[in-house]
Design an enzyme around this catalytic site. Structure first.
Site, PDB file in Angstrom:
ATOM      1  N   GLY A  12       0.806  -1.224   0.000  1.00 59.85           N
ATOM      2  CA  GLY A  12       0.000   0.000   0.000  1.00 59.85           C
ATOM      3  C   GLY A  12       0.832   1.264   0.000  1.00 59.85           C
ATOM      4  O   GLY A  12       0.514   2.222   0.709  1.00 59.85           O
ATOM      5  N   ASP A  59      -3.437  -7.063  -5.231  1.00 56.07           N
ATOM      6  CA  ASP A  59      -4.447  -6.931  -4.176  1.00 56.07           C
ATOM      7  C   ASP A  59      -3.998  -7.850  -3.040  1.00 56.07           C
ATOM      8  O   ASP A  59      -4.120  -9.077  -3.137  1.00 56.07           O
ATOM      9  CB  ASP A  59      -5.817  -7.350  -4.719  1.00 56.07           C
ATOM     10  CG  ASP A  59      -6.888  -7.346  -3.635  1.00 56.07           C
ATOM     11  OD1 ASP A  59      -6.554  -7.094  -2.456  1.00 56.07           O
ATOM     12  OD2 ASP A  59      -8.058  -7.603  -3.972  1.00 56.07           O
ATOM     13  N   VAL A  60      -3.464  -7.256  -1.974  1.00 56.51           N
ATOM     14  CA  VAL A  60      -2.872  -8.090  -0.914  1.00 56.51           C
ATOM     15  C   VAL A  60      -3.918  -8.825  -0.077  1.00 56.51           C
ATOM     16  O   VAL A  60      -3.558  -9.636   0.781  1.00 56.51           O
ATOM     17  CB  VAL A  60      -1.908  -7.271  -0.008  1.00 56.51           C
ATOM     18  CG1 VAL A  60      -0.657  -6.872  -0.771  1.00 56.51           C
ATOM     19  CG2 VAL A  60      -2.586  -6.059   0.608  1.00 56.51           C
ATOM     20  N   ASN A  86       1.508  -2.246   5.413  1.00 58.16           N
ATOM     21  CA  ASN A  86       0.856  -0.945   5.615  1.00 58.16           C
ATOM     22  C   ASN A  86      -0.532  -0.883   4.983  1.00 58.16           C
ATOM     23  O   ASN A  86      -1.398  -0.181   5.480  1.00 58.16           O
ATOM     24  CB  ASN A  86       1.753   0.160   5.030  1.00 58.16           C
ATOM     25  CG  ASN A  86       1.003   1.460   4.842  1.00 58.16           C
ATOM     26  OD1 ASN A  86       0.743   2.192   5.780  1.00 58.16           O
ATOM     27  ND2 ASN A  86       0.599   1.732   3.590  1.00 58.16           N
ATOM     28  N   SER A 147      -3.496   0.174  14.540  1.00 60.79           N
ATOM     29  CA  SER A 147      -4.250   1.417  14.762  1.00 60.79           C
ATOM     30  C   SER A 147      -4.642   1.520  16.227  1.00 60.79           C
ATOM     31  O   SER A 147      -4.814   0.498  16.907  1.00 60.79           O
ATOM     32  CB  SER A 147      -5.522   1.402  13.912  1.00 60.79           C
ATOM     33  OG  SER A 147      -6.395   2.437  14.308  1.00 60.79           O
ATOM     34  N   TYR A 159     -13.040  -2.908  11.560  1.00 57.42           N
ATOM     35  CA  TYR A 159     -11.689  -2.325  11.533  1.00 57.42           C
ATOM     36  C   TYR A 159     -10.981  -2.573  12.864  1.00 57.42           C
ATOM     37  O   TYR A 159      -9.805  -2.960  12.890  1.00 57.42           O
ATOM     38  CB  TYR A 159     -11.812  -0.829  11.232  1.00 57.42           C
ATOM     39  CG  TYR A 159     -10.503  -0.104  11.053  1.00 57.42           C
ATOM     40  CD1 TYR A 159      -9.679  -0.365   9.958  1.00 57.42           C
ATOM     41  CD2 TYR A 159     -10.086   0.850  11.979  1.00 57.42           C
ATOM     42  CE1 TYR A 159      -8.472   0.317   9.803  1.00 57.42           C
ATOM     43  CE2 TYR A 159      -8.896   1.537  11.824  1.00 57.42           C
ATOM     44  CZ  TYR A 159      -8.085   1.266  10.734  1.00 57.42           C
ATOM     45  OH  TYR A 159      -6.892   1.939  10.570  1.00 57.42           O
ATOM     46  N   ALA A 161     -11.575  -4.967  15.051  1.00 53.72           N
ATOM     47  CA  ALA A 161     -11.286  -6.403  15.188  1.00 53.72           C
ATOM     48  C   ALA A 161     -10.072  -6.778  14.341  1.00 53.72           C
ATOM     49  O   ALA A 161      -9.194  -7.536  14.774  1.00 53.72           O
ATOM     50  CB  ALA A 161     -12.501  -7.227  14.761  1.00 53.72           C
ATOM     51  N   LYS A 163      -7.563  -4.848  13.345  1.00 53.70           N
ATOM     52  CA  LYS A 163      -6.307  -4.299  13.874  1.00 53.70           C
ATOM     53  C   LYS A 163      -5.915  -4.984  15.185  1.00 53.70           C
ATOM     54  O   LYS A 163      -4.714  -5.165  15.452  1.00 53.70           O
ATOM     55  CB  LYS A 163      -6.421  -2.783  14.052  1.00 53.70           C
ATOM     56  CG  LYS A 163      -6.553  -2.030  12.724  1.00 53.70           C
ATOM     57  CD  LYS A 163      -5.365  -2.236  11.789  1.00 53.70           C
ATOM     58  CE  LYS A 163      -5.397  -1.293  10.588  1.00 53.70           C
ATOM     59  NZ  LYS A 163      -4.273  -1.518   9.654  1.00 53.70           N
ATOM     60  N   ILE A 192      -3.822  10.405  12.209  1.00 54.87           N
ATOM     61  CA  ILE A 192      -2.728  11.044  11.474  1.00 54.87           C
ATOM     62  C   ILE A 192      -3.326  11.961  10.412  1.00 54.87           C
ATOM     63  O   ILE A 192      -4.366  11.648   9.816  1.00 54.87           O
ATOM     64  CB  ILE A 192      -1.816   9.967  10.824  1.00 54.87           C
ATOM     65  CG1 ILE A 192      -1.334   8.946  11.878  1.00 54.87           C
ATOM     66  CG2 ILE A 192      -0.637  10.621  10.114  1.00 54.87           C
ATOM     67  CD1 ILE A 192      -0.543   9.529  13.044  1.00 54.87           C
TER      68      ILE A 192
HETATM   69  P1  NAP Z   1      -4.719   5.305   2.472  1.00 57.94           P
HETATM   70  O1  NAP Z   1      -4.370   6.734   2.258  1.00 57.94           O
HETATM   71  O2  NAP Z   1      -6.056   4.814   2.071  1.00 57.94           O
HETATM   72  O3  NAP Z   1      -3.579   4.432   1.770  1.00 57.94           O
HETATM   73  C1  NAP Z   1      -3.668   3.049   1.794  1.00 57.94           C
HETATM   74  C2  NAP Z   1      -2.933   2.532   0.588  1.00 57.94           C
HETATM   75  O4  NAP Z   1      -3.046   1.088   0.610  1.00 57.94           O
HETATM   76  C3  NAP Z   1      -3.563   3.006  -0.726  1.00 57.94           C
HETATM   77  O5  NAP Z   1      -2.545   3.258  -1.667  1.00 57.94           O
HETATM   78  C4  NAP Z   1      -4.415   1.819  -1.131  1.00 57.94           C
HETATM   79  O6  NAP Z   1      -4.615   1.711  -2.524  1.00 57.94           O
HETATM   80  C5  NAP Z   1      -3.578   0.661  -0.642  1.00 57.94           C
HETATM   81  N1  NAP Z   1      -4.385  -0.535  -0.462  1.00 57.94           N
HETATM   82  C6  NAP Z   1      -5.573  -0.635   0.171  1.00 57.94           C
HETATM   83  N2  NAP Z   1      -6.019  -1.894   0.092  1.00 57.94           N
HETATM   84  C7  NAP Z   1      -5.107  -2.592  -0.609  1.00 57.94           C
HETATM   85  C8  NAP Z   1      -5.026  -3.923  -1.054  1.00 57.94           C
HETATM   86  N3  NAP Z   1      -6.007  -4.803  -0.768  1.00 57.94           N
HETATM   87  N4  NAP Z   1      -3.955  -4.322  -1.766  1.00 57.94           N
HETATM   88  C9  NAP Z   1      -2.964  -3.438  -2.053  1.00 57.94           C
HETATM   89  N5  NAP Z   1      -2.987  -2.143  -1.674  1.00 57.94           N
HETATM   90  C10 NAP Z   1      -4.054  -1.734  -0.968  1.00 57.94           C
HETATM   91  O7  NAP Z   1      -4.586   4.913   4.022  1.00 57.94           O
HETATM   92  P2  NAP Z   1      -3.619   5.516   5.156  1.00 57.94           P
HETATM   93  O8  NAP Z   1      -4.397   6.446   5.971  1.00 57.94           O
HETATM   94  O9  NAP Z   1      -2.324   5.927   4.588  1.00 57.94           O
HETATM   95  O10 NAP Z   1      -3.421   4.193   6.043  1.00 57.94           O
HETATM   96  C11 NAP Z   1      -2.293   3.341   5.898  1.00 57.94           C
HETATM   97  C12 NAP Z   1      -2.311   2.331   7.045  1.00 57.94           C
HETATM   98  O11 NAP Z   1      -2.300   3.037   8.284  1.00 57.94           O
HETATM   99  C13 NAP Z   1      -3.576   1.468   7.072  1.00 57.94           C
HETATM  100  O12 NAP Z   1      -3.252   0.162   7.495  1.00 57.94           O
HETATM  101  C14 NAP Z   1      -4.445   2.154   8.116  1.00 57.94           C
HETATM  102  O13 NAP Z   1      -5.354   1.266   8.697  1.00 57.94           O
HETATM  103  C15 NAP Z   1      -3.387   2.628   9.084  1.00 57.94           C
HETATM  104  N6  NAP Z   1      -3.777   3.762   9.935  1.00 57.94           N
HETATM  105  C16 NAP Z   1      -4.034   4.993   9.383  1.00 57.94           C
HETATM  106  C17 NAP Z   1      -4.355   6.052  10.227  1.00 57.94           C
HETATM  107  C18 NAP Z   1      -4.608   7.446   9.719  1.00 57.94           C
HETATM  108  O14 NAP Z   1      -4.885   8.330  10.532  1.00 57.94           O
HETATM  109  N7  NAP Z   1      -4.524   7.697   8.422  1.00 57.94           N
HETATM  110  C19 NAP Z   1      -4.455   5.827  11.604  1.00 57.94           C
HETATM  111  C20 NAP Z   1      -4.187   4.562  12.111  1.00 57.94           C
HETATM  112  C21 NAP Z   1      -3.848   3.545  11.264  1.00 57.94           C
HETATM  113  P3  NAP Z   1      -5.930   2.382  -3.185  1.00 57.94           P
HETATM  114  O15 NAP Z   1      -5.923   3.817  -2.767  1.00 57.94           O
HETATM  115  O16 NAP Z   1      -5.741   2.168  -4.649  1.00 57.94           O
HETATM  116  O17 NAP Z   1      -7.110   1.655  -2.612  1.00 57.94           O
END
Ligand code: NAP
Length: 250
Positions: A12, A59-60, A86, A147, A159, A161, A163, A192
């Protein structure tokens, strides 16, 4: 493990936190390969880093797709000694929506999709990568982005469950594989400041949220990178969940 010279596979990496981690890891001298859902984002990554990042469409959450792409990556000569799980899908939905006039309970489809994207993905990728590391007698580290929701976040059954499952796998694998020189850690961000957070929350909700966070602000991407860097570089970190949440308790 030194980041300079590390061979890091990251899922990701096309957007948000993952994209920022790619940029910082490359700047600190790592070799980085990315698994990303979207072909356009893969192309953008290759272009942005002048071919320094190897980006593979995958698609992971799909076991066969993971097996196929990893076989191709290993055959192409990329042998990871670090993995950053990630990729994830943030999803909010109540267990029962009492205001709904049709189906009131949490959609079973979205339950499956969210578990697949956030938990199955970690299991599929990690099992294959660790198997390869063992076959190649490679010592290494596996980090998973968890998370704050793993503590249980109202309105996020699937979500939270998923994490919490990621944290449990981290502790399980740390015990299973520590003796083989492979370490595991989870990084658990709070809120974030990313486009996904801004898309999920209104400006008013963000203002209210900031009042609840002891440091009174959303987290910045660099703080997440610093936790990732610490967990990669400190070889005595194993089976730990590192909170990066400004002191927020949910
Ligand atoms: P994001 O902006 O949506 O980025 C996630 C990336 O992962 C995107 O490029 C997405 O691709 C890709 N992705 C999603 N599902 C996928 C799959 N099945 N196979 C391959 N790639 C996939 O999310 P983010 O906010 O950066 O979050 C990144 C990680 O941090 C996640 O695990 C999230 O749960 C965790 N997190 C985020 C926050 C926050 O505040 N942002 C807080 C706590 C935890 P597409 O866009 O093409 O779908």
């Amino acid at each position: 493990m030194n980041i300079a010279g590390a061979r890091i596979l990251l899922t990701g990496g096309g957007a948000g936190i993952g994209r920022f981690l790619v940029e910082r890891l490359i700047a600190d001298g790592a070799e980085v390969a990315v698994l990303e859902l979207d072909e356009l984002k893969c192309g953008a990554l290759r272009e942005a880093f002048n071919g320094q990042v190897k980006a593979w469409v995958c698609d992971v959450s799909n076991a066969q797709a993971v097996d196929d792409v990893l076989e191709a990556i290993f055959a192409a000569g990329f042998e990871p000694n670090a993995l950053v799980n990630n990729a994830g899908l943030i999803h909010s939905e109540p267990l029962v929506n009492v205001l709904s006039k049709s189906e009131r309970v949490h959609s079973r489809d979205s339950w499956r999709t969210v578990l697949a994207a956030n938990l199955d993905s970690v299991f599929f990728v990690t099992s294959r990568v660790v198997d390869r590391m063992l076959a190649k007698r490679t010592k290494g580290v596996v980090l998973s982005i968890s998370s704050i929701s793993a503590q249980g976040n109202a309105g996020q059954s699937a979500y939270s469950a998923a994490k919490a499952g990621v944290n449990a796998l981290t502790m399980t694998w740390a015990k299973e594989l520590g003796a083989m020189g492979i370490r595991f850690a989870a990084i658990a961000p709070g809120f974030i400041d990313t486009p996904s957070t801004r898309a999920a929350l209104s400006e008013a909700a963000i203002t209210r949220l900031k009042q609840q966070i002891p440091v009174r602000r959303l987290g910045d991407l660099e703080s997440v990178y610093q936790a990732v860097k610490y967990a990669i570089e400190n070889d005595y970190i194993n089976g730990t969940v590192l909170d990066v949440n400004g002191g927020l308790v949910i």
